[in-house]
Write a protein that holds these residues in place. Structure first.
Motif, PDB file in Angstrom:
ATOM      1  N   PHE A   1       1.519   6.707  -6.950  1.00 51.20           N
ATOM      2  CA  PHE A   1       0.338   7.718  -7.359  1.00 51.20           C
ATOM      3  C   PHE A   1       0.641   9.229  -7.008  1.00 51.20           C
ATOM      4  O   PHE A   1       0.481   9.982  -7.559  1.00 51.20           O
ATOM      5  CB  PHE A   1      -0.947   7.261  -6.575  1.00 51.20           C
ATOM      6  N   THR A   2       1.425   9.167  -5.645  1.00 55.38           N
ATOM      7  CA  THR A   2       1.828  10.743  -5.591  1.00 55.38           C
ATOM      8  C   THR A   2       2.854  11.162  -6.359  1.00 55.38           C
ATOM      9  O   THR A   2       2.688  12.345  -7.190  1.00 55.38           O
ATOM     10  CB  THR A   2       2.297  10.768  -4.057  1.00 55.38           C
TER      11      THR A   2
ATOM     12  N   SER B   1       0.555  -1.224   0.006  1.00 59.17           N
ATOM     13  CA  SER B   1      -0.100   0.068   0.124  1.00 59.17           C
ATOM     14  C   SER B   1       0.673   1.309  -0.045  1.00 59.17           C
ATOM     15  O   SER B   1       0.607   2.299  -0.512  1.00 59.17           O
ATOM     16  CB  SER B   1      -0.806   0.086   0.988  1.00 59.17           C
ATOM     17  N   ASP B   2       1.982   1.213   0.981  1.00 59.12           N
ATOM     18  CA  ASP B   2       2.933   2.297   0.780  1.00 59.12           C
ATOM     19  C   ASP B   2       3.334   2.696  -0.683  1.00 59.12           C
ATOM     20  O   ASP B   2       3.530   3.649  -1.097  1.00 59.12           O
ATOM     21  CB  ASP B   2       3.911   2.124   1.759  1.00 59.12           C
TER      22      ASP B   2
ATOM     23  N   VAL C   1       2.132   1.677  -3.473  1.00 59.24           N
ATOM     24  CA  VAL C   1       1.263   2.273  -4.434  1.00 59.24           C
ATOM     25  C   VAL C   1       0.895   3.628  -4.179  1.00 59.24           C
ATOM     26  O   VAL C   1       0.964   4.353  -4.901  1.00 59.24           O
ATOM     27  CB  VAL C   1      -0.267   1.644  -4.416  1.00 59.24           C
ATOM     28  N   ARG C   2       0.979   4.196  -2.867  1.00 57.68           N
ATOM     29  CA  ARG C   2       0.847   5.645  -2.486  1.00 57.68           C
ATOM     30  C   ARG C   2       1.763   6.292  -2.955  1.00 57.68           C
ATOM     31  O   ARG C   2       1.597   7.592  -3.532  1.00 57.68           O
ATOM     32  CB  ARG C   2       0.521   5.719  -1.054  1.00 57.68           C
TER      33      ARG C   2
END
Length: 91
Positions: A33-34, A26-27, A29-30
């Motif tokens: 995306f950021t 999840s980190d 992917v974040r």
């Protein structure tokens, strides 16, 4: 929520590398995306696969792109992991 389909082996390998970096999937992917939002572009260079003029076009262009993205992601993660390893000490 975001659901992503991927090969189990790829997921396990990537998760192991991310865990060694102190990150979760999840980190990652974040972070991805950021960077996409901040740069207004994909954070890696994308190129169409080179093929011979006689070679047929892939039936599914999205599948070919995903394979290339998978390879780029693996290379990027492995390169980053290699750069974060402490240097080995000499005797």
């Amino acid at each position: 929520m975001l659901n992503v389909r991927m090969d189990d082996e790829l997921k396990q390998e990537a998760t192991a590398v991310l865990n060694s970096l102190g990150l979760s999937a999840s980190d990652a992917v974040r972070i991805l995306f950021t960077r996409i939002v901040r740069q207004r572009a994909f954070p890696m260079e994308l190129q169409a696969p080179v093929r011979a003029p006689t070679q047929a076009a892939p039936e599914d262009g999205a599948q070919a792109l995903m394979a290339q993205l998978d390879e780029l992601a693996k290379q990027s993660i492995m390169a980053r992991a290699a750069n974060l390893r402490p240097p080995t000490s000499s005797p």
